[in-house]
Design a protein around this motif. Structure first.
Motif, PDB file in Angstrom:
ATOM      1  N   SER A 160      58.662   5.694 -17.288  1.00 44.82           N
ATOM      2  CA  SER A 160      57.402   5.144 -16.528  1.00 44.82           C
ATOM      3  C   SER A 160      57.787   3.874 -15.919  1.00 44.82           C
ATOM      4  CB  SER A 160      56.284   5.048 -17.593  1.00 44.82           C
ATOM      5  OG  SER A 160      55.078   4.895 -16.910  1.00 44.82           O
ATOM      6  N   ILE A 161      58.388   2.993 -16.515  1.00 49.74           N
ATOM      7  CA  ILE A 161      58.568   1.385 -15.858  1.00 49.74           C
ATOM      8  C   ILE A 161      59.560   1.726 -14.769  1.00 49.74           C
ATOM      9  CG2 ILE A 161      59.726  -0.607 -16.421  1.00 49.74           C
ATOM     10  CD1 ILE A 161      59.032  -0.105 -19.282  1.00 49.74           C
ATOM     11  N   ALA A 162      60.388   2.508 -14.907  1.00 45.24           N
ATOM     12  CA  ALA A 162      61.631   2.651 -13.702  1.00 45.24           C
ATOM     13  C   ALA A 162      60.896   3.294 -12.680  1.00 45.24           C
ATOM     14  CB  ALA A 162      62.744   3.549 -14.015  1.00 45.24           C
ATOM     15  N   VAL A 163      59.897   4.338 -12.666  1.00 44.66           N
ATOM     16  CA  VAL A 163      59.254   4.865 -11.662  1.00 44.66           C
ATOM     17  C   VAL A 163      58.107   3.760 -11.033  1.00 44.66           C
ATOM     18  CG1 VAL A 163      57.487   6.695 -10.967  1.00 44.66           C
ATOM     19  CG2 VAL A 163      59.422   6.949 -12.452  1.00 44.66           C
ATOM     20  N   THR A 164      57.482   3.230 -11.732  1.00 45.76           N
ATOM     21  CA  THR A 164      56.518   2.023 -11.159  1.00 45.76           C
ATOM     22  C   THR A 164      57.384   1.026 -10.402  1.00 45.76           C
ATOM     23  OG1 THR A 164      55.200   2.134 -13.378  1.00 45.76           O
ATOM     24  CG2 THR A 164      54.898   0.271 -12.189  1.00 45.76           C
ATOM     25  N   ASP A 165      58.462   0.737 -10.824  1.00 46.99           N
ATOM     26  CA  ASP A 165      59.359  -0.173  -9.951  1.00 46.99           C
ATOM     27  C   ASP A 165      59.673   0.371  -8.681  1.00 46.99           C
ATOM     28  OD1 ASP A 165      59.703  -2.258 -11.788  1.00 46.99           O
ATOM     29  OD2 ASP A 165      61.231  -1.292 -12.988  1.00 46.99           O
ATOM     30  N   LEU A 166      59.836   1.567  -8.390  1.00 44.82           N
ATOM     31  CA  LEU A 166      60.149   2.373  -7.369  1.00 44.82           C
ATOM     32  C   LEU A 166      58.986   2.831  -6.380  1.00 44.82           C
ATOM     33  CD1 LEU A 166      63.005   4.421  -8.809  1.00 44.82           C
ATOM     34  CD2 LEU A 166      63.221   2.513  -7.346  1.00 44.82           C
ATOM     35  N   ILE A 167      57.903   3.144  -6.954  1.00 43.60           N
ATOM     36  CA  ILE A 167      56.753   3.718  -6.377  1.00 43.60           C
ATOM     37  C   ILE A 167      55.687   2.742  -6.302  1.00 43.60           C
ATOM     38  CG2 ILE A 167      55.202   5.824  -6.294  1.00 43.60           C
ATOM     39  CD1 ILE A 167      58.249   6.550  -6.079  1.00 43.60           C
ATOM     40  N   TYR A 175      52.976  10.882  -8.843  1.00 39.55           N
ATOM     41  CA  TYR A 175      54.256  10.912  -9.527  1.00 39.55           C
ATOM     42  C   TYR A 175      53.896  10.891 -11.055  1.00 39.55           C
ATOM     43  CZ  TYR A 175      56.753  10.001  -5.336  1.00 39.55           C
ATOM     44  OH  TYR A 175      57.445   9.930  -4.065  1.00 39.55           O
ATOM     45  N   GLN A 176      53.025  10.278 -11.622  1.00 39.75           N
ATOM     46  CA  GLN A 176      52.742  10.305 -13.027  1.00 39.75           C
ATOM     47  C   GLN A 176      52.189  11.724 -13.402  1.00 39.75           C
ATOM     48  OE1 GLN A 176      53.457   8.153 -15.245  1.00 39.75           O
ATOM     49  NE2 GLN A 176      52.768   9.322 -16.918  1.00 39.75           N
ATOM     50  N   GLY A 177      51.642  12.468 -12.374  1.00 39.97           N
ATOM     51  CA  GLY A 177      50.929  13.817 -12.554  1.00 39.97           C
ATOM     52  C   GLY A 177      52.034  14.816 -12.872  1.00 39.97           C
ATOM     53  N   MET A 178      53.141  14.431 -11.716  1.00 39.14           N
ATOM     54  CA  MET A 178      54.327  15.488 -11.696  1.00 39.14           C
ATOM     55  C   MET A 178      55.220  15.272 -13.077  1.00 39.14           C
ATOM     56  SD  MET A 178      55.463  15.423  -7.804  1.00 39.14           S
ATOM     57  CE  MET A 178      55.503  13.693  -7.355  1.00 39.14           C
ATOM     58  N   THR A 179      55.300  14.043 -13.495  1.00 36.65           N
ATOM     59  CA  THR A 179      55.912  13.791 -14.720  1.00 36.65           C
ATOM     60  C   THR A 179      55.225  14.626 -15.799  1.00 36.65           C
ATOM     61  OG1 THR A 179      56.431  11.394 -14.003  1.00 36.65           O
ATOM     62  CG2 THR A 179      56.431  11.848 -16.414  1.00 36.65           C
ATOM     63  N   SER A 364      48.009  19.915 -16.959  1.00 30.68           N
ATOM     64  CA  SER A 364      48.666  19.453 -15.687  1.00 30.68           C
ATOM     65  C   SER A 364      47.874  19.432 -14.382  1.00 30.68           C
ATOM     66  CB  SER A 364      49.694  21.053 -15.269  1.00 30.68           C
ATOM     67  OG  SER A 364      50.540  21.065 -16.519  1.00 30.68           O
ATOM     68  N   THR A 365      46.998  20.396 -14.158  1.00 21.50           N
ATOM     69  CA  THR A 365      46.128  20.011 -12.973  1.00 21.50           C
ATOM     70  C   THR A 365      45.234  18.728 -12.778  1.00 21.50           C
ATOM     71  OG1 THR A 365      45.801  22.586 -12.949  1.00 21.50           O
ATOM     72  CG2 THR A 365      44.164  21.139 -11.819  1.00 21.50           C
ATOM     73  N   GLY A 366      44.782  18.427 -14.065  1.00 19.94           N
ATOM     74  CA  GLY A 366      44.067  17.092 -14.211  1.00 19.94           C
ATOM     75  C   GLY A 366      44.771  15.930 -13.874  1.00 19.94           C
ATOM     76  N   SER A 367      46.133  16.215 -14.213  1.00 21.75           N
ATOM     77  CA  SER A 367      46.888  14.681 -14.153  1.00 21.75           C
ATOM     78  C   SER A 367      47.279  14.598 -12.546  1.00 21.75           C
ATOM     79  CB  SER A 367      48.211  14.943 -14.787  1.00 21.75           C
ATOM     80  OG  SER A 367      48.944  13.606 -14.929  1.00 21.75           O
ATOM     81  N   VAL A 368      47.417  15.714 -11.887  1.00 21.44           N
ATOM     82  CA  VAL A 368      47.851  15.808 -10.387  1.00 21.44           C
ATOM     83  C   VAL A 368      46.538  15.465  -9.598  1.00 21.44           C
ATOM     84  CG1 VAL A 368      48.684  17.227  -8.728  1.00 21.44           C
ATOM     85  CG2 VAL A 368      49.933  17.315 -10.660  1.00 21.44           C
ATOM     86  N   PHE A 369      45.748  15.980 -10.227  1.00 22.18           N
ATOM     87  CA  PHE A 369      44.111  15.647  -9.516  1.00 22.18           C
ATOM     88  C   PHE A 369      43.981  14.510  -9.598  1.00 22.18           C
ATOM     89  CE2 PHE A 369      39.648  15.232  -9.456  1.00 22.18           C
ATOM     90  CZ  PHE A 369      39.306  15.810  -8.322  1.00 22.18           C
ATOM     91  N   ALA A 370      44.192  13.538 -10.445  1.00 27.77           N
ATOM     92  CA  ALA A 370      43.786  12.131 -10.713  1.00 27.77           C
ATOM     93  C   ALA A 370      44.698  11.196  -9.719  1.00 27.77           C
ATOM     94  CB  ALA A 370      44.077  11.532 -12.092  1.00 27.77           C
ATOM     95  N   VAL A 424      42.484  10.982 -17.462  1.00 26.41           N
ATOM     96  CA  VAL A 424      42.058   9.618 -18.204  1.00 26.41           C
ATOM     97  C   VAL A 424      43.584   8.939 -18.509  1.00 26.41           C
ATOM     98  CG1 VAL A 424      41.271   8.312 -20.363  1.00 26.41           C
ATOM     99  CG2 VAL A 424      39.863  10.071 -19.130  1.00 26.41           C
ATOM    100  N   ILE A 425      44.486   9.832 -18.992  1.00 28.36           N
ATOM    101  CA  ILE A 425      46.016   9.107 -19.197  1.00 28.36           C
ATOM    102  C   ILE A 425      46.448   8.379 -18.159  1.00 28.36           C
ATOM    103  CG2 ILE A 425      48.049   9.801 -19.979  1.00 28.36           C
ATOM    104  CD1 ILE A 425      46.773  11.546 -22.039  1.00 28.36           C
ATOM    105  N   THR A 426      46.388   9.318 -17.051  1.00 28.24           N
ATOM    106  CA  THR A 426      47.033   8.943 -15.735  1.00 28.24           C
ATOM    107  C   THR A 426      46.424   7.660 -15.016  1.00 28.24           C
ATOM    108  OG1 THR A 426      47.521  11.162 -15.224  1.00 28.24           O
ATOM    109  CG2 THR A 426      47.724   9.715 -13.240  1.00 28.24           C
ATOM    110  N   THR A 427      44.959   7.562 -15.106  1.00 36.10           N
ATOM    111  CA  THR A 427      44.109   6.515 -14.538  1.00 36.10           C
ATOM    112  C   THR A 427      44.309   5.217 -15.395  1.00 36.10           C
ATOM    113  OG1 THR A 427      42.042   7.188 -15.353  1.00 36.10           O
ATOM    114  CG2 THR A 427      42.633   8.101 -13.205  1.00 36.10           C
ATOM    115  N   THR A 428      44.202   5.430 -16.690  1.00 40.20           N
ATOM    116  CA  THR A 428      44.158   4.173 -17.568  1.00 40.20           C
ATOM    117  C   THR A 428      45.708   3.337 -17.412  1.00 40.20           C
ATOM    118  OG1 THR A 428      44.833   5.693 -19.642  1.00 40.20           O
ATOM    119  CG2 THR A 428      42.511   4.824 -19.126  1.00 40.20           C
TER     120      THR A 428
END
Length: 568
Positions: A160-167, A175-179, A364-370, A424-428
C-alpha cells in the motif's frame, strides 16, 4: 489548540492547514527539517508500473490465498498430527504475529526503503510458509505460522505504501479497489484450492506449492521496485539506519498487542472464564506494556514506530478508530452469518457458504466504486458517511431475520454491509494519507493496518466468546434432565449434530442459536454505528490528481511551517 484550528470544518482544504497542525504532522521528534522538503518524483512508465504492480499485487493475492487455504486445512492437519484440539492455534499464531508486526513495517519502509521492507516481508513469509510444509510436529507448524505472520503483516502494508508513492491521491482509491479485488479473489480461491491440493497431494503441498508465486513476486520486486527516499535517508550509513529503528517502541508495541489478543483468543478457543488468572493476567500485562509503549514513544524514541503526535491528530485518530470498529463488525459478520444458516436454518455447509457470495461480490464492487467516485470528484467525506450508514442499515436488517424471512432478504440483506465496508476501508485509507505529511505517509499507513487487523481478530474472538456465553445460558434453560450436560456440549461444539436430535431437542438448539446470534448481530450494528460516529470528524482534504499537484501540496505545507513564501 488554536482558535483557527477549532473553527476548521470537515471540508477544510489541505492547503489552508494551520501552521501548528502542519508542524505537528511533519516534524518528527529528533529529526531536522531537510532543506529540500520534497524528494524526487517517483514517476514510472506505464510498462514499469504494470510490472511493479504485478510484483506487489501477486504478494497480496498470495497472502489472501494462504489465509483461506490454511483455514480449510485445519481439520486434516489436526488429524495428521492427532492434535485436533490444538489446530485453532495454527490460525491464532499467524493472526497474532500479523497484528504485532504490521505497524513496524511503516517505519522500516522509511529506513530500508520500500524495496528492502517488501523483500524482508516476502522473505519472512516465504521462510515461514516453507517451514510449514516441512513441519515435523504441531508445535513446529504453529511456530512456522508465527514466522510467516511476521512477513504477512508487512506484505499489505508495504504494498500500500509503495502504490501511494507511485500513484497520485486522486487516483489512489481506484488502485486500492483493484488491490481489494485481487485480495478477495485470493481469499475466494483459497478454500477450493486448499481442499483440492489436500485431497490430491496432501496438506503439505498446499504450503510448498505457494513458493513459485513467492519467487515470482520476489524477483519482480527486486528488479522493478525502485522508489526514491529523501536524500538524508539514502546517504546514511547502515549503522545510522539501524539506529533509526525504534527497538524499544517495537518491543513494547508487540507486548501490548500480543497480550491483548492472546487473552481474547484464549478466552474464545480454550473457553476459559473471564476470572481465570491467565486471562486477566494477560490483560493486565497488556496495560503495563501499553503504558511503557506510550512513555517510550513520547519521551524516549527519536524515531517512533507510532508517533503519538500523529495518533492525537484529528483525522488520523478518527480513521484509526473507524477502521477498528468497522473491522470488528465486518469480520464478526463474515464468521457468524454462515453459522446462522448452519445452526438456525440447518442448511448444509456448502449452502451456508454460498450465502456469502453476494457479500464477496459487494466487497469488490464497493471498493472499486469508492475509488471511481474519488477519482471523478476528488471528494471522500460524504461517500464515507453514506457507506457507513449502509453498513448500519444492513446490520439492522440482519438482526430482524426470523423463521418467515423471505429468501430475498436472506440472500441480499448482507450486500450493503459488504459494499459499504469495502468503500469505508478505501476512503478512510485515502483520508489518512491525505491528512499527513510526506514524511509520515509510511508510518500512518502502518497505523491504519494495525487498527484494522486488530479489529479483525477481536471481531472473531469477541463475537465467538459472546455467542458461546449466550448460547450456553439459553441451552441450559431449555435442556434439562439426565444427560443434559453432554447434549449441550455436543450442540455447542458442532452444529452438524442438531439435525440428528429428536424434535424437542432440535427446536431447543435452533432457538438457542437464534437468540445467541441475534445478540451478536445487535452488537455488530453497534460497532457499525460507532464506525459511523468515528468517521464524522474526518477532514476533507484536497486529493491531487497528478504527481506535480501532489508535490506542490507538500511544498506549500512545508513552506507554511518554515515561513517561506509559497510558490506563485
Amino acid at each position: 489548540m488554536s482558535t483557527a484550528h477549532r473553527e476548521n470544518s470537515e471540508t477544510r482544504p489541505l492547503l489552508h492547514a494551520s501552521a501548528n497542525e502542519s508542524y505537528d504532522s511533519v516534524e518528527p521528534r529528533g529529526e531536522t527539517t531537510p532543506t529540500d522538503p520534497s524528494p524526487p518524483l517517483n514517476k514510472v512508465s506505464g510498462a514499469d508500473l504494470a510490472w511493479v504492480l504485478a510484483g506487489l499485487w501477486s504478494a497480496v493475492f498470495l497472502g489472501a490465498l494462504d489465509g483461506t487455504i490454511v483455514a480449510t486445512l485445519l481439520a486434516p492437519i489436526g488429524s495428521y498430527f492427532n492434535e485436533s484440539n490444538r489446530s485453532s492455534y495454527i490460525g491464532t499464531s499467524y493472526l497474532l504475529s500479523v497484528c504485532c508486526f504490521t505497524p513496524l513495517y511503516g517505519r522500516l519502509s522509511d529506513i530500508l526503503g520500500r524495496k528492502g521492507a517488501m523483500l524482508l516481508a516476502l522473505s519472512l513469509f516465504g521462510t515461514g510458509t516453507f517451514l510449514c510444509g516441512l513441519a515435523p510436529s504441531m508445535d513446529a507448524l504453529i511456530a512456522a505460522r508465527a514466522v510467516a505472520g511476521m512477513g504477512g503483516g508487512g506484505v499489505m502494508t508495504v504494498s500500500s505504501i509503495a502504490v501511494t508513492d507511485l500513484i497520485p491521491l486522486r487516483q489512489r482509491g481506484l488502485y486500492q479497489g483493484m488491490t481489494n479485488i485481487l485480495f478477495g479473489l485470493g481469499a475466494g480461491l483459497g478454500g477450493p484450492v486448499g481442499g483440492w491440493l489436500n485431497d490430491r497431494f496432501g496438506w503439505r503441498s498446499a504450503f510448498l506449492l505457494q513458493m513459485p508465486i513467492l519467487v515470482f513476486s520476489f524477483i519482480l520486486v527486486t528488479a522493478k521496485v525502485s522508489i526514491k527516499l529523501p536524500d538524508e535517508i539514502q546517504q546514511q550509513s547502515l549503522r545510522a539506519k539501524i539506529r533509526r529503528i525504534d527497538f524499544f517502541g517495537s518491543f513494547t508495541l508487540v507486548g501490548t498487542v500480543g497480550c491483548l489478543l492472546l487473552g481474547f483468543s484464549l478466552k474464545s478457543t480454550e473457553e476459559l472464564p473471564w476470572s481465570h488468572p491467565l486471562i486477566w493476567g494477560l490483560f493486565i500485562a497488556s496495560l503495563v506494556w501499553c503504558a511503557l509503549f506510550v512513555l517510550v514513544e513520547t519521551y524516549w524514541s527519536p524515531y517512533p514506530v507510532m508517533p503519538i503526535r500523529l495518533v492525537k491528530q484529528r483525522t488520523p485518530l478518527a480513521v484509526s478508530m473507524a477502521c477498528f470498529f468497522g473491522s470488528v463488525a465486518a469480520f464478526s459478520t463474515l464468521y457468524n452469518v454462515p453459522l446462522y444458516f448452519s445452526a438456525v436454518r440447518l442448511n448444509s455447509s456448502t449452502d451456508a457458504g454460498l450465502h456469502l457470495l453476494p457479500h464477496s461480490v459487494a466487497l469488490s464492487t464497493g471498493s472499486v466504486f469508492a475509488g471511481w467516485v474519488m477519482r471523478r470528484t476528488g471528494k471522500l467525506y460524504s461517500l464515507t458517511l453514506t457507506s457507513c450508514a449502509m453498513t448500519v442499515v444492513a446490520g439492522m436488517l440482519i438482526v430482524f431475520w426470523k423463521d418467515n424471512t423471505s429468501p430475498f432478504h436472506l440472500w441480499l440483506d448482507i450486500v450493503p454491509q459488504g459494499f459499504g465496508m469495502a468503500s469505508v476501508i478505501t476512503t478512510t485509507l485515502i483520508a489518512m494519507i491525505a491528512s499527513v505529511a510526506k514524511e509520515d505517509l509510511a508510518v500512518a499507513t502502518g497505523i491504519t493496518y494495525l487498527f484494522r487487523t486488530t479489529g479483525q481478530v477481536l471481531g472473531v474472538s469477541l463475537s465467538g466468546a459472546l455467542l458461546q456465553a449466550v448460547l450456553t445460558r439459553k441451552l441450559r434453560e431449555r435442556i434439562q434432565g439426565p444427560g443434559a450436560i453432554e447434549i449441550i456440549e455436543r450442540i455447542r461444539h458442532s452444529t452438524s449434530v442438531i439435525s440428528e436430535l429428536n424434535p424437542p431437542l432440535r427446536e431447543a438448539a435452533v432457538s438457542s442459536y437464534a437468540d445467541a446470534l441475534r445478540i451478536v448481530f445487535i452488537c455488530q450494528v453497534a460497532c457499525n454505528f460507532f464506525c459511523l460516529l468515528c468517521c464524522l470528524p474526518i477532514q476533507e482534504n484536497t486529493l491531487p490528481g497528478t504527481h506535480e499537484e501532489q508535490e506542490a501540496v507538500y511544498r506549500r505545507r512545508k513552506n507554511t511551517i518554515t515561513g517561506t513564501p509559497s510558490d506563485p
